[in-house]
Design a protein around this motif. Sequence first.
Motif, PDB file in Angstrom:
ATOM      1  N   MET A 170     -17.911   3.794  13.474  1.00  0.00           N
ATOM      2  CA  MET A 170     -18.663   5.010  13.291  1.00  0.00           C
ATOM      3  C   MET A 170     -17.972   5.853  12.214  1.00  0.00           C
ATOM      4  N   PRO A 171     -18.731   6.336  11.240  1.00  0.00           N
ATOM      5  CA  PRO A 171     -18.122   7.146  10.173  1.00  0.00           C
ATOM      6  C   PRO A 171     -17.636   8.485  10.708  1.00  0.00           C
ATOM      7  N   LYS A 172     -16.574   8.984  10.079  1.00  0.00           N
ATOM      8  CA  LYS A 172     -16.038  10.289  10.467  1.00  0.00           C
ATOM      9  C   LYS A 172     -16.993  11.387  10.026  1.00  0.00           C
ATOM     10  N   ARG A 173     -17.168  12.379  10.882  1.00  0.00           N
ATOM     11  CA  ARG A 173     -18.003  13.537  10.532  1.00  0.00           C
ATOM     12  C   ARG A 173     -17.102  14.681  10.150  1.00  0.00           C
ATOM     13  N   ARG A 174     -17.399  15.282   9.039  1.00  0.00           N
ATOM     14  CA  ARG A 174     -16.665  16.489   8.636  1.00  0.00           C
ATOM     15  C   ARG A 174     -17.240  17.675   9.352  1.00  0.00           C
ATOM     16  N   GLY A 175     -16.381  18.491   9.892  1.00  0.00           N
ATOM     17  CA  GLY A 175     -16.836  19.688  10.591  1.00  0.00           C
ATOM     18  C   GLY A 175     -17.377  20.715   9.611  1.00  0.00           C
ATOM     19  N   VAL A 176     -18.310  21.487  10.070  1.00  0.00           N
ATOM     20  CA  VAL A 176     -18.867  22.562   9.263  1.00  0.00           C
ATOM     21  C   VAL A 176     -18.027  23.806   9.523  1.00  0.00           C
ATOM     22  N   LYS A 177     -17.615  24.453   8.462  1.00  0.00           N
ATOM     23  CA  LYS A 177     -16.818  25.676   8.597  1.00  0.00           C
ATOM     24  C   LYS A 177     -17.686  26.777   9.189  1.00  0.00           C
ATOM     25  N   ILE A 178     -17.064  27.619   9.991  1.00  0.00           N
ATOM     26  CA  ILE A 178     -17.782  28.723  10.607  1.00  0.00           C
ATOM     27  C   ILE A 178     -17.912  29.878   9.615  1.00  0.00           C
ATOM     28  N   THR A 179     -18.739  30.848   9.958  1.00  0.00           N
ATOM     29  CA  THR A 179     -18.913  32.023   9.101  1.00  0.00           C
ATOM     30  C   THR A 179     -17.867  33.079   9.464  1.00  0.00           C
ATOM     31  N   ILE A 180     -17.733  34.071   8.604  1.00  0.00           N
ATOM     32  CA  ILE A 180     -16.806  35.169   8.868  1.00  0.00           C
ATOM     33  C   ILE A 180     -17.232  35.901  10.145  1.00  0.00           C
ATOM     34  N   ALA A 181     -18.538  36.093  10.337  1.00  0.00           N
ATOM     35  CA  ALA A 181     -19.038  36.781  11.537  1.00  0.00           C
ATOM     36  C   ALA A 181     -18.676  35.997  12.798  1.00  0.00           C
ATOM     37  N   GLN A 182     -18.791  34.673  12.761  1.00  0.00           N
ATOM     38  CA  GLN A 182     -18.432  33.861  13.920  1.00  0.00           C
ATOM     39  C   GLN A 182     -16.931  33.939  14.194  1.00  0.00           C
ATOM     40  N   ALA A 183     -16.125  33.954  13.146  1.00  0.00           N
ATOM     41  CA  ALA A 183     -14.674  34.062  13.316  1.00  0.00           C
ATOM     42  C   ALA A 183     -14.303  35.407  13.937  1.00  0.00           C
ATOM     43  N   LYS A 184     -14.950  36.473  13.475  1.00  0.00           N
ATOM     44  CA  LYS A 184     -14.686  37.806  14.042  1.00  0.00           C
ATOM     45  C   LYS A 184     -15.104  37.858  15.503  1.00  0.00           C
ATOM     46  N   ALA A 185     -16.231  37.222  15.843  1.00  0.00           N
ATOM     47  CA  ALA A 185     -16.712  37.207  17.226  1.00  0.00           C
ATOM     48  C   ALA A 185     -15.742  36.468  18.143  1.00  0.00           C
ATOM     49  N   GLN A 186     -14.989  35.522  17.604  1.00  0.00           N
ATOM     50  CA  GLN A 186     -13.994  34.777  18.380  1.00  0.00           C
ATOM     51  C   GLN A 186     -12.669  35.526  18.464  1.00  0.00           C
ATOM     52  N   GLY A 187     -12.604  36.718  17.859  1.00  0.00           N
ATOM     53  CA  GLY A 187     -11.400  37.527  17.924  1.00  0.00           C
ATOM     54  C   GLY A 187     -10.427  37.296  16.781  1.00  0.00           C
ATOM     55  N   HIS A 188     -10.836  36.516  15.792  1.00  0.00           N
ATOM     56  CA  HIS A 188      -9.966  36.265  14.641  1.00  0.00           C
ATOM     57  C   HIS A 188     -10.049  37.448  13.684  1.00  0.00           C
ATOM     58  N   SER A 189      -8.946  37.738  13.004  1.00  0.00           N
ATOM     59  CA  SER A 189      -8.911  38.912  12.152  1.00  0.00           C
ATOM     60  C   SER A 189      -8.474  38.618  10.722  1.00  0.00           C
ATOM     61  N   GLU A 190      -8.157  37.358  10.429  1.00  0.00           N
ATOM     62  CA  GLU A 190      -7.677  37.051   9.085  1.00  0.00           C
ATOM     63  C   GLU A 190      -7.949  35.599   8.711  1.00  0.00           C
ATOM     64  N   LEU A 191      -7.817  35.336   7.410  1.00  0.00           N
ATOM     65  CA  LEU A 191      -7.891  33.982   6.881  1.00  0.00           C
ATOM     66  C   LEU A 191      -6.477  33.458   6.714  1.00  0.00           C
ATOM     67  N   ILE A 192      -6.275  32.216   7.073  1.00  0.00           N
ATOM     68  CA  ILE A 192      -5.022  31.533   6.786  1.00  0.00           C
ATOM     69  C   ILE A 192      -5.379  30.523   5.697  1.00  0.00           C
ATOM     70  N   CYS A 193      -4.803  30.696   4.520  1.00  0.00           N
ATOM     71  CA  CYS A 193      -5.179  29.900   3.350  1.00  0.00           C
ATOM     72  C   CYS A 193      -4.031  28.991   2.927  1.00  0.00           C
ATOM     73  N   TYR A 194      -4.376  27.734   2.605  1.00  0.00           N
ATOM     74  CA  TYR A 194      -3.400  26.756   2.138  1.00  0.00           C
ATOM     75  C   TYR A 194      -3.881  26.171   0.819  1.00  0.00           C
ATOM     76  N   CYS A 195      -3.015  26.116  -0.172  1.00  0.00           N
ATOM     77  CA  CYS A 195      -3.365  25.486  -1.438  1.00  0.00           C
ATOM     78  C   CYS A 195      -3.352  23.980  -1.237  1.00  0.00           C
ATOM     79  N   ALA A 196      -4.402  23.322  -1.664  1.00  0.00           N
ATOM     80  CA  ALA A 196      -4.534  21.882  -1.487  1.00  0.00           C
ATOM     81  C   ALA A 196      -4.477  21.144  -2.826  1.00  0.00           C
ATOM     82  N   SER A 197      -3.891  21.759  -3.842  1.00  0.00           N
ATOM     83  CA  SER A 197      -3.835  21.106  -5.147  1.00  0.00           C
ATOM     84  C   SER A 197      -2.846  19.941  -5.102  1.00  0.00           C
TER      85      SER A 197
END
Length: 92
Positions: A1-28
């Motif tokens: 079975m092929p791997k499914r990539r998850g769909v990223k959530i929206t900012i509104a959904q993240a806020k509703a889950q109690g999240h308050s910031e973005l954690i960003c990683y450079c992938a270069s």
Amino acid sequence: MPKRRGVKITIAQAKAQGHSELICYCASTPIGGAGCWHSARIAFADLPHRISDAARLDEIPLRCSQCGSRKVDARSGVAIDRTTRHRPEPKF
């Protein structure tokens, strides 16, 4: 079975889950190098006003401040108190 990539959530959904910031990683991956992997935290309140809460996390235009790459992985997170290094107590 092929791997499914998850769909990223929206900012509104993240806020509703109690999240308050973005954690960003450079992938270069520079030629001949192991990559930048610089990381940063950005509070949702610090995002430009032109970015709406309906935007998905992978749609936010980000650039690494270390190497200038636009290959940045953004995930939502909870702000950590820098003095105690603990997450705030959950509110029920």
